[in-house]
Design a protein around this motif. Structure first.
Motif, PDB file in Angstrom:
ATOM      1  N   PHE A 340       0.832  -1.207   0.000  1.00 36.38           N
ATOM      2  CA  PHE A 340       0.000   0.000   0.000  1.00 36.38           C
ATOM      3  C   PHE A 340       0.861   1.250   0.000  1.00 36.38           C
ATOM      4  O   PHE A 340       0.551   2.232  -0.688  1.00 36.38           O
ATOM      5  N   HIS A 408      -9.740  -3.819  -0.008  1.00 34.08           N
ATOM      6  CA  HIS A 408     -10.473  -2.661  -0.540  1.00 34.08           C
ATOM      7  C   HIS A 408     -10.659  -1.619   0.561  1.00 34.08           C
ATOM      8  O   HIS A 408     -10.369  -0.433   0.368  1.00 34.08           O
ATOM      9  N   GLY A 411      -7.608   0.115   1.580  1.00 39.58           N
ATOM     10  CA  GLY A 411      -7.232   1.148   0.617  1.00 39.58           C
ATOM     11  C   GLY A 411      -7.812   2.500   0.972  1.00 39.58           C
ATOM     12  O   GLY A 411      -7.158   3.538   0.803  1.00 39.58           O
ATOM     13  N   GLU A 414      -5.874   4.485   3.601  1.00 37.54           N
ATOM     14  CA  GLU A 414      -4.593   5.074   3.241  1.00 37.54           C
ATOM     15  C   GLU A 414      -4.689   6.538   2.798  1.00 37.54           C
ATOM     16  O   GLU A 414      -3.699   7.254   2.797  1.00 37.54           O
ATOM     17  N   HIS A 416      -4.872   7.815  -0.168  1.00 36.90           N
ATOM     18  CA  HIS A 416      -4.027   8.154  -1.311  1.00 36.90           C
ATOM     19  C   HIS A 416      -4.714   9.226  -2.153  1.00 36.90           C
ATOM     20  O   HIS A 416      -5.941   9.198  -2.319  1.00 36.90           O
ATOM     21  N   VAL A 427      -8.519   1.964  -4.826  1.00 38.87           N
ATOM     22  CA  VAL A 427      -8.142   1.239  -3.608  1.00 38.87           C
ATOM     23  C   VAL A 427      -7.776  -0.209  -3.894  1.00 38.87           C
ATOM     24  O   VAL A 427      -7.203  -0.898  -3.034  1.00 38.87           O
ATOM     25  N   HIS A 428      -8.084  -0.711  -5.094  1.00 34.18           N
ATOM     26  CA  HIS A 428      -7.747  -2.086  -5.447  1.00 34.18           C
ATOM     27  C   HIS A 428      -6.344  -2.226  -6.018  1.00 34.18           C
ATOM     28  O   HIS A 428      -5.831  -3.341  -6.133  1.00 34.18           O
ATOM     29  N   PRO A 430      -3.252  -1.490  -4.847  1.00 29.52           N
ATOM     30  CA  PRO A 430      -2.196  -2.101  -4.028  1.00 29.52           C
ATOM     31  C   PRO A 430      -2.246  -3.626  -4.002  1.00 29.52           C
ATOM     32  O   PRO A 430      -1.204  -4.279  -3.913  1.00 29.52           O
TER      33      PRO A 430
END
Length: 513
Positions: A340, A408, A411, A414, A416, A427-428, A430
């Motif tokens: 991640f 998921h 994610g 995080e 991002h 989110v998928h 990583p």
């Protein structure tokens, strides 16, 4: 709604202690069989108790515990299942319970919410609610209490502005490896210089409120916190629970000692650098089954699981094995979190271990993220997320839907940087990197099992080419030919992160972050 009589008081006025006392006595007599009441009478007395509770606990304390003792003597603990297992719980709507059970639920939740303050603990010593036997569970009758134990706690915690995580300004949770038995008073001591630093002690890992759930299988609030405002503090919880130190964000206290008296030793496994646990001692503690919950912690990942999950006592038909050494499990979760970080263009160091916990229910009714992120203790979920003492329960672990769901949600944790319509798809990414780089799964298969549609890159391309937007030379967004609640073309779909995987295919993963 129609009301015959409606009044608002500000500030809230105390109830009538005499009416409250009379209702409690009537309820107790009914439970004991001395004066059986009709259902209408019981409802009326419950209403009287709820209306007049405020401000009167100390005045009717004897009558309250006379009723609680009578009820618990005559009845099984609330939410207990006939087989005594924790898994799944006995889900009920509180309003469907018998009136005396509704009353005990109301009274005990109010006592827990209002009376367990630092200044009041001495008055609550020895009070335990039998419902703890259903959840979070009993401490073994054979479990010894430690006279004095000293635990090292990391007193440093700072979020990184350029690498934000969900809840990264909240207190960081540090497990101690000790457990408070229901109703027993524990003494916590910290160095004098650390008093008034807003350091807290939490009893019970299950801090998420279950109020939103229409049916319940435990009390909605069972975890409590105490701010350490003196060198020595008394804490207690009528449900019991693991003992955790909460360190506020922004503190830089270094490692410091916390002294714990009269608690139960709980299984705690650390794979932290320089703080590694002995797997043989871990296995020995787990096998004792003295407490219902265990903690595991690495530098990047933390989890709280049932002792049953880690003892090898899950369904033997599913290939359960006793996790004699959780080191590999924790290492693989560290790899997931490294994936991640890499996918988000961040260094591998993390400001805190990300935290996953199993509970009797998912508190919001559906999967979500959080600190901690909560998943349901239903055996199936635990197996998919944690395996049987290993994050990978079988060779093709990544084909399990629950595993995809967990990553998921992680994610989202995080934070991002993400284009708006890709929030539920980026989110998928990583997981693709994790499978491809850490487990040697082909890029196309890693992509296929990274999201819920299970599409390859070619199938994803065709999936996009068939849309109205593609055929009319419009950007990927929403399909105007479909109704609004299903017309998203990116959310939860392979189309959302396919372009990043294609970059990895063409130029290597180093070109993606």
């Amino acid at each position: 709604m129609m009301f015959d009589n409606f009044k608002i008081f500000s500030p809230k006025s105390d109830g009538d202690a005499n009416d409250l006392k009379a209702a409690l006595i009537a309820m107790k007599n009914h439970v004991n069989g001395d004066n059986i009441l009709s259902n209408a009478q019981l409802k009326n007395y419950l209403s009287i108790i709820q209306i007049n509770w405020w401000g009167n606990f100390a005045k009717v304390r004897n009558e309250v515990f006379d009723f609680i003792n009578a009820y618990e003597y005559k009845n099984d603990p609330l939410f207990i299942q006939s087989n005594g297992k924790l898994v799944g719980g006995s889900k009920v709507k509180i309003v469907d319970l018998p009136i005396p059970s509704q009353t005990i639920y109301y009274i005990q939740q109010q006592i827990f919410d209002d009376e367990y303050t630092s200044s009041n603990i001495s008055k609550m010593e020895g009070i335990k609610f039998e419902a703890h036997e259903a959840f979070p569970g009993k401490v073994s009758d054979s479990a010894p209490r430690v006279e004095t134990a000293t635990v090292e706690i990391n007193g440093d915690y700072n979020y990184v502005p350029g690498a934000r995580h969900l809840g990264d300004t909240w207190d960081v949770i540090r497990p101690t490896g000790y457990y408070a038995a229901a109703g027993e008073v524990i003494t916590i001591s910290i160095p004098p210089a650390f008093v008034d630093k807003e350091i807290k002690i939490m009893i019970g890992a299950h801090q998420r409120d279950h109020t939103k759930l229409s049916d319940k299988n435990r009390f909605v609030r069972i975890s409590n916190k105490f701010v350490l405002t003196s060198e020595s503090s008394k804490i207690a919880n009528p449900f019991g629970g693991g003992i955790y130190v909460l360190v506020p964000e922004g503190l830089n206290l270094g490692w410091f000692d916390v002294t714990i008296k009269k608690a139960v030793k709980a299984p705690y496994f650390s794979s932290r650098e320089g703080k590694k646990s002995d797997p043989s001692l871990w296995k020995e503690e787990v096998d004792k089954m003295h407490v219902p919950w265990v903690d595991l912690e690495s530098d990047k990942f933390m989890t709280t699981l049932t002792s049953r999950q880690m003892s090898g006592s899950l369904d033997s038909n599913k290939g359960t094995k006793t996790p004699t050494d959780p080191t590999e499990m924790m290492q693989k979760w560290d790899e997931i979190l490294d994936a991640f970080n890499y996918a988000g263009g961040r260094p591998f160091e993390r400001t805190r271990p990300e935290y996953i916990i199993t509970d009797s229910r998912i508190p919001d009714g559906s999967y979500g993220t959080g600190y901690p992120a909560v998943y349901q203790d239903d055996g199936m979920t635990a197996t998919a997320v944690f395996g049987h003492g290993d994050v990978i329960p079988e060779k093709e672990f990544y084909k399990q839907g629950h595993f995809t769901t967990v990553l998921h949600e992680m994610g989202h944790l995080e934070h991002h940087p993400t284009l708006g319509n890709a929030v539920e798809s980026i989110v998928h990414l990583p997981m693709v990197y994790f499978l491809n780089k850490y487990h040697g799964v082909s890029l196309d298969e890693s992509f296929k099992y990274s999201a819920f549609q299970r599409l390859t890159m070619d199938e994803t391309t065709m999936d996009w080419m068939m849309t109205n937007n593609f055929r009319n030379n419009r950007e990927i967004d929403r399909d105007p030919t479909m109704i609004e609640n299903v017309n998203h073309e990116v959310r939860y779909q392979h189309r959302g992160h396919a372009m990043y995987v294609e970059i990895a295919d063409l130029f290597g993963w180093e070109a993606v972050p």
